[in-house]
Design a protein around this motif. Structure first.
Motif, PDB file in Angstrom:
ATOM      1  N   TYR A 154      11.149  71.579  31.453  1.00  0.00           N
ATOM      2  CA  TYR A 154      10.286  72.711  31.788  1.00  0.00           C
ATOM      3  C   TYR A 154      10.921  74.035  31.379  1.00  0.00           C
ATOM      4  O   TYR A 154      10.238  74.916  30.836  1.00  0.00           O
ATOM      5  N   THR A 155      12.219  74.192  31.629  1.00  0.00           N
ATOM      6  CA  THR A 155      12.857  75.457  31.271  1.00  0.00           C
ATOM      7  C   THR A 155      12.936  75.627  29.756  1.00  0.00           C
ATOM      8  O   THR A 155      12.742  76.736  29.243  1.00  0.00           O
ATOM      9  N   MET A 156      13.202  74.553  29.023  1.00  0.00           N
ATOM     10  CA  MET A 156      13.184  74.666  27.558  1.00  0.00           C
ATOM     11  C   MET A 156      11.781  75.014  27.065  1.00  0.00           C
ATOM     12  O   MET A 156      11.619  75.784  26.108  1.00  0.00           O
ATOM     13  N   ARG A 157      10.782  74.454  27.720  1.00  0.00           N
ATOM     14  CA  ARG A 157       9.392  74.729  27.326  1.00  0.00           C
ATOM     15  C   ARG A 157       9.046  76.201  27.484  1.00  0.00           C
ATOM     16  O   ARG A 157       8.497  76.819  26.558  1.00  0.00           O
ATOM     17  N   ILE A 158       9.353  76.770  28.659  1.00  0.00           N
ATOM     18  CA  ILE A 158       8.939  78.159  28.861  1.00  0.00           C
ATOM     19  C   ILE A 158       9.804  79.141  28.072  1.00  0.00           C
ATOM     20  O   ILE A 158       9.336  80.215  27.697  1.00  0.00           O
ATOM     21  N   ILE A 159      11.051  78.762  27.791  1.00  0.00           N
ATOM     22  CA  ILE A 159      11.858  79.594  26.896  1.00  0.00           C
ATOM     23  C   ILE A 159      11.235  79.597  25.505  1.00  0.00           C
ATOM     24  O   ILE A 159      11.098  80.643  24.858  1.00  0.00           O
ATOM     25  N   HIS A 160      10.839  78.420  25.032  1.00  0.00           N
ATOM     26  CA  HIS A 160      10.299  78.286  23.676  1.00  0.00           C
ATOM     27  C   HIS A 160       8.953  78.983  23.527  1.00  0.00           C
ATOM     28  O   HIS A 160       8.695  79.642  22.512  1.00  0.00           O
ATOM     29  N   TYR A 161       8.095  78.849  24.529  1.00  0.00           N
ATOM     30  CA  TYR A 161       6.728  79.334  24.397  1.00  0.00           C
ATOM     31  C   TYR A 161       6.474  80.679  25.081  1.00  0.00           C
ATOM     32  O   TYR A 161       5.413  81.274  24.870  1.00  0.00           O
ATOM     33  N   TYR A 162       7.435  81.162  25.907  1.00  0.00           N
ATOM     34  CA  TYR A 162       7.186  82.438  26.570  1.00  0.00           C
ATOM     35  C   TYR A 162       8.244  83.492  26.269  1.00  0.00           C
ATOM     36  O   TYR A 162       7.923  84.566  25.777  1.00  0.00           O
ATOM     37  N   GLY A 163       9.502  83.218  26.607  1.00  0.00           N
ATOM     38  CA  GLY A 163      10.503  84.250  26.374  1.00  0.00           C
ATOM     39  C   GLY A 163      11.897  83.799  26.763  1.00  0.00           C
ATOM     40  O   GLY A 163      12.084  82.728  27.332  1.00  0.00           O
ATOM     41  N   PRO A 164      12.906  84.608  26.489  1.00  0.00           N
ATOM     42  CA  PRO A 164      14.303  84.251  26.758  1.00  0.00           C
ATOM     43  C   PRO A 164      14.603  84.200  28.245  1.00  0.00           C
ATOM     44  O   PRO A 164      13.807  84.635  29.085  1.00  0.00           O
ATOM     45  N   THR A 165      15.774  83.670  28.576  1.00  0.00           N
ATOM     46  CA  THR A 165      16.189  83.572  29.973  1.00  0.00           C
ATOM     47  C   THR A 165      17.676  83.833  30.086  1.00  0.00           C
ATOM     48  O   THR A 165      18.424  83.678  29.112  1.00  0.00           O
ATOM     49  N   TYR A 166      18.119  84.184  31.302  1.00  0.00           N
ATOM     50  CA  TYR A 166      19.517  84.567  31.493  1.00  0.00           C
ATOM     51  C   TYR A 166      20.074  84.000  32.787  1.00  0.00           C
ATOM     52  O   TYR A 166      19.385  83.935  33.812  1.00  0.00           O
ATOM     53  N   LEU A 167      21.349  83.610  32.726  1.00  0.00           N
ATOM     54  CA  LEU A 167      22.134  83.283  33.905  1.00  0.00           C
ATOM     55  C   LEU A 167      22.715  84.583  34.447  1.00  0.00           C
ATOM     56  O   LEU A 167      23.306  85.363  33.698  1.00  0.00           O
ATOM     57  N   ILE A 168      22.552  84.809  35.758  1.00  0.00           N
ATOM     58  CA  ILE A 168      23.017  86.043  36.375  1.00  0.00           C
ATOM     59  C   ILE A 168      24.264  85.747  37.197  1.00  0.00           C
ATOM     60  O   ILE A 168      24.210  85.050  38.215  1.00  0.00           O
ATOM     61  N   GLY A 169      25.395  86.287  36.759  1.00  0.00           N
ATOM     62  CA  GLY A 169      26.677  85.969  37.384  1.00  0.00           C
ATOM     63  C   GLY A 169      26.824  86.475  38.806  1.00  0.00           C
ATOM     64  O   GLY A 169      27.593  85.918  39.589  1.00  0.00           O
ATOM     65  N   THR A 170      26.096  87.538  39.160  1.00  0.00           N
ATOM     66  CA  THR A 170      26.224  88.110  40.504  1.00  0.00           C
ATOM     67  C   THR A 170      25.327  87.421  41.530  1.00  0.00           C
ATOM     68  O   THR A 170      25.453  87.668  42.726  1.00  0.00           O
ATOM     69  N   SER A 171      24.410  86.587  41.069  1.00  0.00           N
ATOM     70  CA  SER A 171      23.516  85.844  41.963  1.00  0.00           C
ATOM     71  C   SER A 171      24.087  84.443  42.136  1.00  0.00           C
ATOM     72  O   SER A 171      24.186  83.681  41.165  1.00  0.00           O
ATOM     73  N   LYS A 172      24.442  84.081  43.373  1.00  0.00           N
ATOM     74  CA  LYS A 172      25.172  82.838  43.586  1.00  0.00           C
ATOM     75  C   LYS A 172      24.487  81.946  44.616  1.00  0.00           C
ATOM     76  O   LYS A 172      23.911  82.424  45.592  1.00  0.00           O
ATOM     77  N   VAL A 173      24.598  80.642  44.382  1.00  0.00           N
ATOM     78  CA  VAL A 173      24.010  79.656  45.289  1.00  0.00           C
ATOM     79  C   VAL A 173      24.974  78.492  45.424  1.00  0.00           C
ATOM     80  O   VAL A 173      25.639  78.103  44.449  1.00  0.00           O
ATOM     81  N   CYS A 174      25.078  77.948  46.631  1.00  0.00           N
ATOM     82  CA  CYS A 174      25.890  76.761  46.881  1.00  0.00           C
ATOM     83  C   CYS A 174      24.986  75.542  46.826  1.00  0.00           C
ATOM     84  O   CYS A 174      23.988  75.460  47.548  1.00  0.00           O
ATOM     85  N   HIS A 175      25.331  74.583  45.969  1.00  0.00           N
ATOM     86  CA  HIS A 175      24.554  73.350  45.848  1.00  0.00           C
ATOM     87  C   HIS A 175      25.294  72.254  46.611  1.00  0.00           C
ATOM     88  O   HIS A 175      26.318  71.751  46.159  1.00  0.00           O
ATOM     89  N   LYS A 176      24.747  71.873  47.760  1.00  0.00           N
ATOM     90  CA  LYS A 176      25.412  70.888  48.615  1.00  0.00           C
ATOM     91  C   LYS A 176      24.945  69.470  48.309  1.00  0.00           C
ATOM     92  O   LYS A 176      24.612  68.694  49.214  1.00  0.00           O
ATOM     93  N   ARG A 177      24.928  69.121  47.031  1.00  0.00           N
ATOM     94  CA  ARG A 177      24.612  67.761  46.623  1.00  0.00           C
ATOM     95  C   ARG A 177      25.696  66.821  47.132  1.00  0.00           C
ATOM     96  O   ARG A 177      26.875  67.192  47.150  1.00  0.00           O
ATOM     97  N   TYR A 178      25.296  65.598  47.511  1.00  0.00           N
ATOM     98  CA  TYR A 178      26.281  64.692  48.127  1.00  0.00           C
ATOM     99  C   TYR A 178      27.420  64.363  47.179  1.00  0.00           C
ATOM    100  O   TYR A 178      28.527  64.043  47.596  1.00  0.00           O
ATOM    101  N   GLU A 179      27.175  64.440  45.886  1.00  0.00           N
ATOM    102  CA  GLU A 179      28.212  64.170  44.898  1.00  0.00           C
ATOM    103  C   GLU A 179      28.266  65.355  43.948  1.00  0.00           C
ATOM    104  O   GLU A 179      27.307  65.616  43.228  1.00  0.00           O
ATOM    105  N   ALA A 180      29.366  66.088  43.968  1.00  0.00           N
ATOM    106  CA  ALA A 180      29.462  67.332  43.207  1.00  0.00           C
ATOM    107  C   ALA A 180      29.878  67.112  41.751  1.00  0.00           C
ATOM    108  O   ALA A 180      29.978  68.069  40.999  1.00  0.00           O
TER     109      ALA A 180
END
Length: 314
Positions: free
Chosen positions: A200-226
């Motif tokens: 989905y993300t490749m699709r909307i990048i290709h057909y709509y516009g660019p995207t960026y990772l924002i270094g100051t926006s952070k999230v903890c992913h508590k997946r059972y296996e990291a």
């Protein structure tokens, strides 16, 4: 975007049998320094008392939350399909998506919206930086390989704003442009699990516009296996069977978006996995799942291509 709803955000959370983590996730979203306007909670037919826990803690009485129970477990792909389907009609400019094990920092959303002001392009989405419970790097996206007019890679075009251009991302704190959703359609719900977010993300990048990772926006992913996904180390037979979707979906994504070289590289990786797994536990099951995934790619790639082409609005 310069409309009056530029800062209005609808959050979408997909949950399945992780009620404790879900409560932590909801608390983190509701405690953001930039408030969300709506929270759509997609419950993939949980059997662990999720609804009862939500009711007990008062979440179901909050006007901002809309609880949407599914009749059956449609996987992450089906959950995000339903969430984005409903969010597409919401009165908002942005849709903020994540699983129930994503715990955004208090200013996570504010930093995403702040970054948008520093980027002089119409972006398809903005992604948070993802870390595990012990600070491990997780859900690391691919840096864009596009080039500027002089032939050099341009991924650090907005690096002074802590923004790095990407080629894909996962559904762990993505702030998606509502216009991109309306133009490019919805995720492939039949992916069930793994690879649906990359497609989905490749699709909307290709057909709509660019995207960026924002270094100051952070999230903890508590997946059972990291650790990164690998069938070689998997010991749970039920989870091993799910790797059918991993191989099928990634082969489809490579074929549709990344070209012959990357497709063949991953196909060789899958075959190597099948050989390596002969020396591991559940060897026959792992081999059967890998080859079933390869056969599934051959069978399903045209069907998914038709779906994606149908979703795109010119």
């Amino acid at each position: 975007m310069n409309n009056a709803n530029n800062d209005r955000v609808t959050a979408v959370v997909v949950t399945y049998n992780r009620k404790e983590l879900l409560m932590e996730c909801l608390d983190a979203i509701l405690g953001q320094t930039h408030a969300v306007n709506r929270l759509l909670l997609i419950d993939n037919a949980s059997t662990d008392g999720t609804k009862e826990a939500l009711s007990e803690k008062g979440y179901l009485k909050q006007d901002i939350i809309r609880y949407i129970p599914m009749e059956s477990n449609t996987g992450g792909a089906g959950g995000f399909y339903e969430g984005l389907r409903q969010a597409r009609e919401a009165d908002c400019a942005w849709v903020w998506v994540m699983d129930d094990d994503a715990i955004p920092e208090p200013d996570c959303l504010e930093r995403l919206l702040e970054a948008r002001e520093n980027i002089d392009e119409e972006v398809s989405f903005l992604a948070s930086s993802v870390f595990g419970p012990e600070g491990q790097f997780m859900n690391v996206p691919r840096i864009a390989q596009t080039k500027g007019s002089n032939g050099y890679r341009d991924w650090y075009q907005h690096l002074e704003h802590a923004a790095v251009k990407l080629e894909d991302a996962t559904f762990v704190s993505l702030l998606i442009n509502q216009n991109a959703i309306r133009k490019c359609g919805l995720p492939c719900k039949d992916y069930f699990i793994w690879g649906d977010d990359s497609e989905y993300t490749m699709r909307i990048i290709h057909y709509y516009g660019p995207t960026y990772l924002i270094g100051t926006s952070k999230v903890c992913h508590k997946r059972y296996e990291a650790r990164s996904l690998s069938i070689r180390d998997e010991e749970n037979p039920g989870r091993i069977r799910m790797y059918y979707y991993f191989y099928r979906n990634i082969l489809i994504n490579k074929c549709l978006y990344l070209g012959k070289r990357e497709f063949l590289q991953f196909l060789r990786y899958a075959v190597k996995d099948s050989v390596t797994c002969l020396r591991s536990s559940h060897a026959l099951l792992k081999n059967r799942v890998i080859w079933k995934g390869i056969v599934g790619f051959v069978r399903d790639k045209k069907r998914f291509r038709r779906y994606i082409n149908k979703e795109i609005r010119e």
